[in-house]
Design a protein around this motif. Structure first.
Motif, PDB file in Angstrom:
ATOM      1  N   MET A   1     -24.423   6.303  -0.282  1.00  0.00           N
ATOM      2  CA  MET A   1     -22.888   4.885   0.275  1.00  0.00           C
ATOM      3  C   MET A   1     -21.595   5.916  -0.101  1.00  0.00           C
ATOM      4  N   VAL A   2     -20.636   5.483   0.910  1.00  0.00           N
ATOM      5  CA  VAL A   2     -19.424   5.802   1.098  1.00  0.00           C
ATOM      6  C   VAL A   2     -19.221   3.507  -0.245  1.00  0.00           C
ATOM      7  N   ASP A   3     -17.860   4.398  -1.072  1.00  0.00           N
ATOM      8  CA  ASP A   3     -17.181   3.287  -1.766  1.00  0.00           C
ATOM      9  C   ASP A   3     -15.958   3.192  -0.816  1.00  0.00           C
ATOM     10  N   VAL A   4     -15.977   1.867  -1.006  1.00  0.00           N
ATOM     11  CA  VAL A   4     -14.819   0.752  -0.744  1.00  0.00           C
ATOM     12  C   VAL A   4     -13.261   1.476  -0.415  1.00  0.00           C
ATOM     13  N   PRO A   5     -12.470   2.522  -1.173  1.00  0.00           N
ATOM     14  CA  PRO A   5     -11.521   2.675  -1.334  1.00  0.00           C
ATOM     15  C   PRO A   5     -11.367   3.901  -0.243  1.00  0.00           C
ATOM     16  N   THR A   6     -12.647   4.400  -0.009  1.00  0.00           N
ATOM     17  CA  THR A   6     -12.573   5.596   1.530  1.00  0.00           C
ATOM     18  C   THR A   6     -13.084   4.893   2.406  1.00  0.00           C
ATOM     19  N   LEU A   7     -13.786   3.553   2.484  1.00  0.00           N
ATOM     20  CA  LEU A   7     -13.613   2.510   3.519  1.00  0.00           C
ATOM     21  C   LEU A   7     -13.003   2.413   3.905  1.00  0.00           C
ATOM     22  N   VAL A   8     -11.645   2.022   3.218  1.00  0.00           N
ATOM     23  CA  VAL A   8     -10.606   0.901   3.351  1.00  0.00           C
ATOM     24  C   VAL A   8      -9.703   1.931   4.514  1.00  0.00           C
ATOM     25  N   LEU A   9      -9.569   3.265   3.275  1.00  0.00           N
ATOM     26  CA  LEU A   9      -8.804   4.706   4.045  1.00  0.00           C
ATOM     27  C   LEU A   9      -9.114   4.707   5.565  1.00  0.00           C
ATOM     28  N   SER A  10     -10.292   5.241   5.866  1.00  0.00           N
ATOM     29  CA  SER A  10     -10.922   5.444   6.997  1.00  0.00           C
ATOM     30  C   SER A  10     -10.641   4.697   7.879  1.00  0.00           C
ATOM     31  N   ALA A  11     -10.865   3.281   8.087  1.00  0.00           N
ATOM     32  CA  ALA A  11     -10.208   1.962   8.295  1.00  0.00           C
ATOM     33  C   ALA A  11      -8.494   2.266   9.096  1.00  0.00           C
ATOM     34  N   ILE A  12      -7.804   1.948   7.727  1.00  0.00           N
ATOM     35  CA  ILE A  12      -6.606   2.656   8.088  1.00  0.00           C
ATOM     36  C   ILE A  12      -5.716   3.956   9.123  1.00  0.00           C
ATOM     37  N   ARG A  13      -6.666   4.574   8.645  1.00  0.00           N
ATOM     38  CA  ARG A  13      -6.725   5.659   9.022  1.00  0.00           C
ATOM     39  C   ARG A  13      -6.939   5.649  10.868  1.00  0.00           C
ATOM     40  N   PHE A  14      -8.305   4.808  10.889  1.00  0.00           N
ATOM     41  CA  PHE A  14      -8.283   4.498  12.362  1.00  0.00           C
ATOM     42  C   PHE A  14      -6.794   4.172  12.932  1.00  0.00           C
ATOM     43  N   ALA A  15      -7.497   3.151  12.176  1.00  0.00           N
ATOM     44  CA  ALA A  15      -5.894   2.234  13.327  1.00  0.00           C
ATOM     45  C   ALA A  15      -4.974   2.913  12.662  1.00  0.00           C
ATOM     46  N   VAL A  16      -4.787   3.865  12.661  1.00  0.00           N
ATOM     47  CA  VAL A  16      -3.307   4.562  12.589  1.00  0.00           C
ATOM     48  C   VAL A  16      -3.317   5.302  14.124  1.00  0.00           C
ATOM     49  N   PHE A  17      -4.289   5.473  14.374  1.00  0.00           N
ATOM     50  CA  PHE A  17      -4.808   6.868  15.039  1.00  0.00           C
ATOM     51  C   PHE A  17      -4.698   6.429  16.535  1.00  0.00           C
ATOM     52  N   LEU A  18      -5.373   4.988  16.102  1.00  0.00           N
ATOM     53  CA  LEU A  18      -5.399   3.868  17.401  1.00  0.00           C
ATOM     54  C   LEU A  18      -3.959   3.668  18.495  1.00  0.00           C
ATOM     55  N   LEU A  19      -2.931   3.173  17.159  1.00  0.00           N
ATOM     56  CA  LEU A  19      -1.505   2.696  17.235  1.00  0.00           C
ATOM     57  C   LEU A  19      -0.865   3.904  17.949  1.00  0.00           C
ATOM     58  N   GLY A  20      -1.402   5.370  16.587  1.00  0.00           N
ATOM     59  CA  GLY A  20      -0.175   6.327  17.593  1.00  0.00           C
ATOM     60  C   GLY A  20      -0.770   6.990  18.760  1.00  0.00           C
ATOM     61  N   ALA A  21      -2.020   6.622  19.060  1.00  0.00           N
ATOM     62  CA  ALA A  21      -2.711   7.493  21.084  1.00  0.00           C
ATOM     63  C   ALA A  21      -2.171   6.315  21.906  1.00  0.00           C
ATOM     64  N   GLY A  22      -1.976   4.907  21.360  1.00  0.00           N
ATOM     65  CA  GLY A  22      -1.413   3.935  22.021  1.00  0.00           C
ATOM     66  C   GLY A  22       0.102   4.300  22.268  1.00  0.00           C
ATOM     67  N   VAL A  23       0.544   4.605  21.638  1.00  0.00           N
ATOM     68  CA  VAL A  23       2.242   4.843  21.499  1.00  0.00           C
ATOM     69  C   VAL A  23       2.572   6.217  22.719  1.00  0.00           C
ATOM     70  N   SER A  24       1.769   7.227  22.114  1.00  0.00           N
ATOM     71  CA  SER A  24       1.715   8.348  23.132  1.00  0.00           C
ATOM     72  C   SER A  24       1.545   8.741  24.422  1.00  0.00           C
ATOM     73  N   TRP A  25       0.143   7.078  24.642  1.00  0.00           N
ATOM     74  CA  TRP A  25      -0.144   6.965  25.843  1.00  0.00           C
ATOM     75  C   TRP A  25       0.976   6.204  26.741  1.00  0.00           C
ATOM     76  N   VAL A  26       1.708   5.448  26.367  1.00  0.00           N
ATOM     77  CA  VAL A  26       3.565   4.275  26.475  1.00  0.00           C
ATOM     78  C   VAL A  26       4.194   5.007  26.502  1.00  0.00           C
ATOM     79  N   SER A  27       4.355   6.596  25.914  1.00  0.00           N
ATOM     80  CA  SER A  27       5.854   7.702  26.687  1.00  0.00           C
ATOM     81  C   SER A  27       5.020   8.231  27.806  1.00  0.00           C
ATOM     82  N   TYR A  28       3.350   8.666  27.515  1.00  0.00           N
ATOM     83  CA  TYR A  28       3.621   9.729  28.903  1.00  0.00           C
ATOM     84  C   TYR A  28       4.209   8.729  30.197  1.00  0.00           C
ATOM     85  N   LYS A  29       3.181   7.511  29.917  1.00  0.00           N
ATOM     86  CA  LYS A  29       2.927   6.774  31.229  1.00  0.00           C
ATOM     87  C   LYS A  29       5.046   6.588  31.931  1.00  0.00           C
TER      88      LYS A  29
END
Length: 91
Positions: A1-29
């Protein structure tokens, strides 16, 4: 079982990844629309930073590397990405 802080960190990392991918995509366009060299380099810089965030999560969660090693790898990617961004903004 994953502890809550690790789950929160993973969720935040995923959100940052999506934001970074979005910024990269807009920059590429923007680069494709204008053909400006600095936008191409900015796209590369944003993508390197985004990959660094992604790699940190993968290395920590799936390869069980210690936190210090994972942060060193992420910091290198962020540093390289920021250097590319800096170079793209120079005249």
């Amino acid at each position: 079982m994953v502890d809550v802080p690790t789950l929160v960190l993973s969720a935040i990392r995923f959100a940052v990844f999506l934001l970074g991918a979005g910024v990269s995509w807009v920059s590429y366009k923007a680069y494709r629309r204008t053909g400006e060299r600095f936008l191409r380099n900015a796209t590369v810089g944003f993508a390197i930073i985004t990959v660094g965030v992604f790699i940190e999560g993968v290395l920590f969660n799936f390869f069980s590397l210690d936190l210090t090693t994972v942060h060193i790898i992420e910091s290198l990617a962020i540093g390289i990405g920021l250097l590319v961004l800096h170079l793209s903004l120079r005249p």
